[in-house]
Write a protein that holds these residues in place. Structure first.
Motif, short mmCIF file in Angstrom:
data_model
loop_
_atom_site.label_atom_id
_atom_site.label_comp_id
_atom_site.label_asym_id
_atom_site.label_seq_id
_atom_site.Cartn_x
_atom_site.Cartn_y
_atom_site.Cartn_z
N LEU A 125 0.86 -1.12 0.09
CA LEU A 125 -0.01 -0.09 0.04
C LEU A 125 0.87 1.45 0.04
O LEU A 125 0.44 2.22 -0.75
N GLU A 126 2.00 1.20 0.66
CA GLU A 126 2.93 2.59 0.92
C GLU A 126 3.37 2.65 -0.57
O GLU A 126 3.69 3.80 -1.06
N LYS A 127 3.75 1.74 -1.32
CA LYS A 127 4.49 1.68 -2.60
C LYS A 127 3.24 2.03 -3.60
O LYS A 127 3.58 3.26 -4.14
N LYS A 128 2.02 1.71 -3.70
CA LYS A 128 1.03 2.25 -4.19
C LYS A 128 0.70 3.67 -4.12
O LYS A 128 0.43 4.41 -4.75
N TYR A 129 1.00 3.97 -2.83
CA TYR A 129 0.43 5.26 -2.22
C TYR A 129 1.53 6.23 -2.91
O TYR A 129 1.21 7.39 -3.37
N GLN A 131 3.64 6.09 -5.56
CA GLN A 131 3.28 5.94 -6.98
C GLN A 131 2.07 6.71 -7.25
O GLN A 131 2.17 7.61 -8.11
N ALA A 132 1.01 6.84 -6.74
CA ALA A 132 -0.40 7.41 -6.86
C ALA A 132 0.27 9.23 -6.56
O ALA A 132 -0.16 10.01 -7.37
N GLU A 135 2.55 10.17 -9.57
CA GLU A 135 1.52 10.47 -10.70
C GLU A 135 0.82 11.57 -10.64
O GLU A 135 0.60 12.51 -11.59
N GLN A 136 0.37 11.95 -9.48
CA GLN A 136 -0.56 13.31 -9.27
C GLN A 136 0.48 14.37 -9.40
O GLN A 136 -0.10 15.36 -9.99
N ASN A 137 1.51 14.55 -8.89
CA ASN A 137 2.56 15.65 -8.95
C ASN A 137 2.92 15.73 -10.26
O ASN A 137 2.76 17.04 -10.96
#
Length: 152
Positions: A125-129, A131-132, A135-137
């Motif tokens: 979850l930390e890795k996905k967070y 990455q998200a 991507e958002q930045n």
């Protein structure tokens, strides 16, 4: 005697019955006094700490069923002598001790596997967070860049 609720409370009774000072117990076992005060007194005693206590105080091995379950009573030296020649009693106690330790070990292993699984899930979850957020930045920077270009 009233039913004692926790293993830690029964340990304190064992210490008092045998005239062992709490400070001596903490020093000899390496267990912190905070484990036996306030909320710590109500928490479970880990298998590793129980094993450490049983190594330091082997007399508790004769009281293991009482210590873990609260069933029966704390055996005094005289009571233990009365039961030494009773093979049926000894075999019954050994069976109960074996069952209790096997159960504790199974619970410990199950909790350990659960913790490892949860740690793995948290890591994912930390890795996905991360990455998200990245991507958002990136998208925000593209939007800001496009807005700056359209304003000129």
């Amino acid at each position: 005697m009233d039913k004692i609720q926790t293993t830690k409370e029964r340990i304190l009774i064992f210490l008092a019955t045998n005239g062992i000072k709490k400070e001596t117990f903490y020093r000899e076992t390496g267990i912190s006094a905070s484990n036996f005060k306030g909320a710590g007194l109500k928490s479970d005693l880990g298998v590793d700490k129980l094993a450490r206590i049983l190594r330091v105080y082997p007399d508790l091995n004769d009281n293991l069923v009482w210590l873990i379950t609260g069933e029966g009573e704390l055996l005094s030296a005289e009571t233990k002598k009365d039961h030494q020649n009773d093979d049926l009693y000894a075999n019954d106690i050994n069976d109960k001790i074996g069952d209790l330790l096997a159960n504790l070990f199974a619970q410990y292993n199950a909790q350990d596997k659960t913790l490892m699984f949860l740690q793995s899930q948290i890591s994912k979850l930390e890795k996905k967070y991360s990455q998200a957020i990245s991507e958002q930045n990136k998208m925000l920077n593209e939007i800001l860049s496009a807005m700056k270009t359209s304003v000129k």
